[in-house]
Write an enzyme that holds these catalytic residues in place. Structure first.
Site, mmCIF file in Angstrom:
data_model
loop_
_atom_site.group_PDB
_atom_site.id
_atom_site.type_symbol
_atom_site.label_atom_id
_atom_site.label_comp_id
_atom_site.label_asym_id
_atom_site.label_seq_id
_atom_site.Cartn_x
_atom_site.Cartn_y
_atom_site.Cartn_z
ATOM 1 C CB SER A 57 -0.958 0.011 1.189
ATOM 2 O OG SER A 57 -2.022 -0.888 0.969
ATOM 3 C CE LYS A 60 -4.448 1.965 -0.626
ATOM 4 N NZ LYS A 60 -3.918 0.594 -0.639
ATOM 5 C CE1 TYR A 170 -5.567 2.325 2.842
ATOM 6 C CE2 TYR A 170 -5.411 0.035 3.522
ATOM 7 C CZ TYR A 170 -4.853 1.151 2.933
ATOM 8 O OH TYR A 170 -3.572 1.087 2.437
#
Length: 399
Positions: A57, A60, A170
């Protein structure tokens, strides 16, 4: 940090770690690789600073930069309707529950999804493993797991968890944002990132899953006997299904990069040097971007059982919000993060931060052993987060 990491290596819980930190000027530089990695052959080699890491992640942040570059180019706007660019998003309804016979109940969206919503996890798109209702819907209606690998829009077919802009959870918003970038630029997300983010910073060693470049595979930490498919299992805690099931670039979790290169991106944002974005756009990343309803939902998520994951090391008492790219501290923490520090991570083992007030940024990547000890990983990441400030303070005291 050194003794704590070594103790975890000695007990067989981790193989090693890569830590990279710097100030904006490059005067304070702390780069260290600890431990060793295992090659696919079983041979062991010392961990190197240029080893290729699975970002999970932490991808991101880089996708956020790419999307904001498209805003600067006039191809997108933060608050514009994405319906014409991503009609699949516009077609989503909001799941409100199930009838007695388990049929889904849903409402039409009250407003369009915007890029800002995707970047701040306030669009209503949630990961199924974080929302029981979405998991239930997915089990009944989503595509069978054993079909061919899917694009973003084929994998995340499920409905919204809440009305766009009114909540926080999320989810795959950055995967969608990556697809939006591809559609408005007419190329792949990797091509755009290489030209606009990696090339300006001299970064040549990056690839989305699957890593096929042999020169990168030779340095790929996650290519080993425990993970022969290089799925990043030790980063995300096992499985790796999202990579295995995906086709194309997933802007929410798919990148591989070295720690040295990732900190180049952090330093560029810290210095606000204009290499990636105009100064005003970088300043905007470090603002609270959740409206009142979404901010209240965010606070509820932080107070939930998943809160420790969403807080990325900050204390429950610390006021936080959400910027463009990660969690945002809204007040100083004594001896540590300054107000408006941006921070997030990747899987269970990687964490990063950009503290403009104290002029420090860094990334810590723990190389875990399967099965991953999640509590220990949280402790080790926290040791990195705090000890790097102690090292920085000691360095400043010597200047």
């Amino acid at each position: 940090m050194d003794t704590t990491f070594q103790a975890a290596i000695d007990t067989g819980k981790i193989n090693g770690a890569v830590v990279c930190a710097t100030d904006a000027q490059g005067h304070f530089v702390y780069n260290k690789a600890t431990g060793e990695r295992t090659l696919l052959s079983g041979e062991k080699q010392p961990q190197q600073l240029d080893d290729v890491l699975y970002l999970a992640s932490a991808t991101k942040l880089i996708t956020t930069i790419a999307a904001l570059q498209c805003v600067e180019d006039g191809l997108l706007s933060l608050d514009g309707d994405l319906s014409s660019i991503a009609p699949e998003l516009a077609a989503k309804y909001v799941l409100t529950g199930f009838t007695d016979d388990e049929s889904p109940l849903d409402d039409p969206p009250a407003r369009p999804i915007t890029l800002k919503m995707l970047l701040t996890h306030s669009s209503g798109t949630s990961y199924h493993f974080l929302d029981p209702s979405i998991a239930k819907w997915r089990a009944q209606y989503a595509n069978p797991e054993n079909e061919k690998p899917r694009l973003v829009e084929e994998m995340f077919t499920y409905p919204l968890s809440f009305q766009p802009g009114t909540g926080w959870m999320y989810g795959p918003g950055l995967d969608w944002a990556g697809r939006v970038v591809e559609r408005v630029t007419g190329g792949t997300l990797m091509e755009f990132m290489q030209k606009r983010i990696f090339d300006p910073l001299g970064i040549t060693d990056s690839q989305f899953y699957p890593v096929t470049r042999e020169d990168l595979r030779a340095r790929l930490v996650d290519l080993n006997p425990s993970d022969p498919g290089a799925l990043g299992s030790a980063v995300i805690g096992g499985g790796g299904e999202m990579n295995l099931r995906g086709r194309g670039a997933f802007g929410g979790h798919g990148l591989f990069l070295t720690g040295l290169d990732f900190v180049k991106i952090l330093r560029s944002l810290l210095a606000n040097d204009g290499m990636l974005l105009k100064p005003a756009a970088v300043d905007n990343m470090f603002q609270q971007h959740l409206g009142p309803e979404a901010a209240a939902s965010h606070r509820a998520a932080l107070a939930s059982p998943l809160g420790p994951f969403f807080r990325v090391g900050t204390d429950p008492e610390t006021k936080v919000g959400y910027g463009l790219g990660g969690l945002l501290t809204l007040e100083d923490v004594d001896g540590w993060y300054g107000e408006r520090t941006l921070t997030w991570g990747g899987g269970l083992t990687l964490t990063w931060f950009i503290d403009r007030k104290n002029n420090l940024c860094g990334v810590g990547a723990i190389q875990a052993v399967l099965p991953v000890d999640g509590d220990l990983m949280a402790d080790l990441k926290q040791t990195f987060r705090h000890d790097i400030y102690r090292k920085y303070s000691a360095w400043k005291g010597q200047q």
